[in-house]
Structures are given as C-alpha cells and as structure tokens.
Design a protein around this motif. Structure first.
Motif: not given
Length: 296
Positions: A249-270
């Motif tokens: 069983l190899p891992n197929k990783h899925y990671v949350n994209v950091d959207l907090s760095k987009f100050k005006n249009v981003g999201f603190a939680h994703n």
C-alpha cells in the motif's frame, strides 16, 4: 582456476494476448488475457554449447496458448495457467518446471436500461486480476493469485499520530486526513480445489470492506499498517483455501492548499481544496500466513 555453474534459468514467451469468446446461443462471454510462459529444461547445452535441439521455441509456446484456449476454453486465468503447465510437462519429457503468469483484462457486461447485455461489454479497470502458476515435474501446481492497480480514497476517518519525534521529524500529527492508496496484493492457495473467481472477488470485497467500512458511517484507520493487517486477517478468516497473503500500500498523498497567504481573497481555513502529491510517497508492505494448516 574458477569454475562456474548455471544455478537458475528459464525462457519463454511474454505478452501473448488473446480474446476468448464463449458463445451460448445469443449470450456471449469473454475473457481477454495476456499470458507469459517460462520453461526450464533438464539440460543447459543451449546456453553452454549453442545446441538448440532441446529448445521448445517461444513461438511454439505462443501457439500452444492459442490452441489450448480453443481446445479447453478459459474459465478462469488460474485454471488456464494450470492447463498450460500440465501440457508443457506432459508433452516434453526434458522440461523440468513451468511458470505461467496471466493478467486478465477487466471487461464487464454492459447494462442497458437495467438489463445485462447479451454481447456488449464495457472496460472497467477497477482492478487488474493476475495469477502465476508454478509446477515442477512430478509436482503439484502452486497457484498464486493477485490484483493490482486498485486505487481507493476516503476523505475522512483516517489518522496518523504519535509516531517517532526526533531531530529529523517535520510531519505533524494528523488526526483527520485523506487516505488514498493503490493496492497491490498476491495470495497463495493451499489447494487447487478452489472456485478461483469466487475467491478473487472475496479478497477484493474484503479489501474494500476494511478500507471503507459501513456505507453510512465508515471505519476509522489509525494507520495504513493497521488497515493492511486487518484486511489480510479478514481474508484468511473468510477464505480457508488461502494460506498466505501479501499486500503493498503506497501512500497517495493529498495535502491542504494553504489559502491563508492570499490576504484579501484567501481563506484562513481550508479542508476542501487539496493538492495531489505523487512523489515521494510512503510505501507499506506486509504478509500474513497461517501458522497452522487450514482445515479444508
């Protein structure tokens, strides 16, 4: 002066593809296979002196696959592989052992308006079915079945926490993560008195059951290792003809994209937009075998 001895050898035909059609009146059934044959001869003179008089040409092996498919049909890849092994050993006295590996292409009968079609099929690559049969002169067939390319994913009910913390660790604990893998498995039977198609489907169903859990609430996985072990245990508990199973069983990783760095249009939680990462990946393997003979 050094002396040498050939300690292992085999030769054969790879990639012999065939489609077998079974015609029961208007209802047809198909098996599409890719067959690899390997023979080991009693003499080594083809290697050591260039004497080809014992060689069963690989082209002859290819023709044998087609002729035996016509003569005997293809009920299951395991049974057809056993038929091929026995043929080569019975036909050629100087063949010591045979190995036949078969991949079965995943065709399923098409359904039209809820009814299974008589002669139309759909390619449904959920998993690829494979088998390898090995047989020596005066021996019995050793049958190994398997599957590969079974890709699964669940969006929750998976964790990985409390692992080693040292100077090299950068991975944080994950109490709720996406679990995805591409499963490869192989298993060995303790007998040839087996309904191979039923057993293969039983293993696949066990894999999906332990990975997924009940449809409405799922099942918690504390690690890939634990899920793998529970799956192998269920297979041995439910299919007594199997005495050994291995899973990778190899891992197929899925990671949350950091959207907090987009100050005006981003999201603190994703936790809804994730990025697939193919490499590098973890790779988990284990095998489980019976410690006592199976009672069949």
């Amino acid at each position: 002066m050094s002396t040498y001895k050939i300690v292992d050898d085999a030769y054969g035909k790879s990639g012999v593809k065939l489609l077998h059609i079974k015609r029961d009146g208007p209802v047809h059934s198909i098996r599409e296979l890719e067959v690899n044959t390997q023979l080991t001869l009693s003499s080594k003179k083809d290697y050591t002196t260039g004497d080809n008089s014992d060689i069963v040409a690989t082209d002859s092996q290819k023709n044998t696959v087609y002729l035996l498919a016509k003569k005997h049909g293809v009920n299951s890849p395991e049974e057809f592989a056993i038929t091929l092994c026995r043929h080569f050993l019975n036909t050629y006295n100087h063949v010591l052992k045979v190995q036949v590996h078969i991949e079965l292409y995943p065709w399923q009968r098409a359904e039209i308006d809820g009814k299974k079609h008589n002669h139309a099929f759909v390619f449904t690559p959920v998993a690829v079915r494979v088998c390898t049969v090995r047989m020596e002169r005066n021996g019995v067939p050793v049958v190994e079945s398997g599957l590969k390319d079974l890709r699964v994913l669940k969006t929750t009910q998976s964790a990985f926490v409390n692992f080693v913390t040292d100077d090299y660790r950068s991975l944080p604990d994950a109490s709720d993560r996406v679990f995805s893998t591409v499963i490869t498995s192989r298993w060995v039977y303790s007998t040839t008195n087996v309904d191979y198609c039923k057993a293969w489907n039983g293993v696949k169903d066990a894999i999906l059951s332990v990975f997924s859990g009940p449809a409405d609430k799922g099942i918690f996985s504390p690690s890939v290792q634990n899920t793998l072990h529970l799956t192998e245990k269920l297979v041995l508990d439910s299919i007594p003809e199997i005495n050994y199973i291995e899973m990778i069983l190899p891992n197929k990783h899925y990671v949350n994209v950091d959207l907090s760095k987009f100050k005006n249009v981003g999201f603190a939680h994703n936790d809804t937009v994730l990025q697939p990462l193919d490499k590098p990946s973890g790779n988990i393997r284990a095998a489980l075998a019976r410690t006592l003979p199976s009672k069949l």
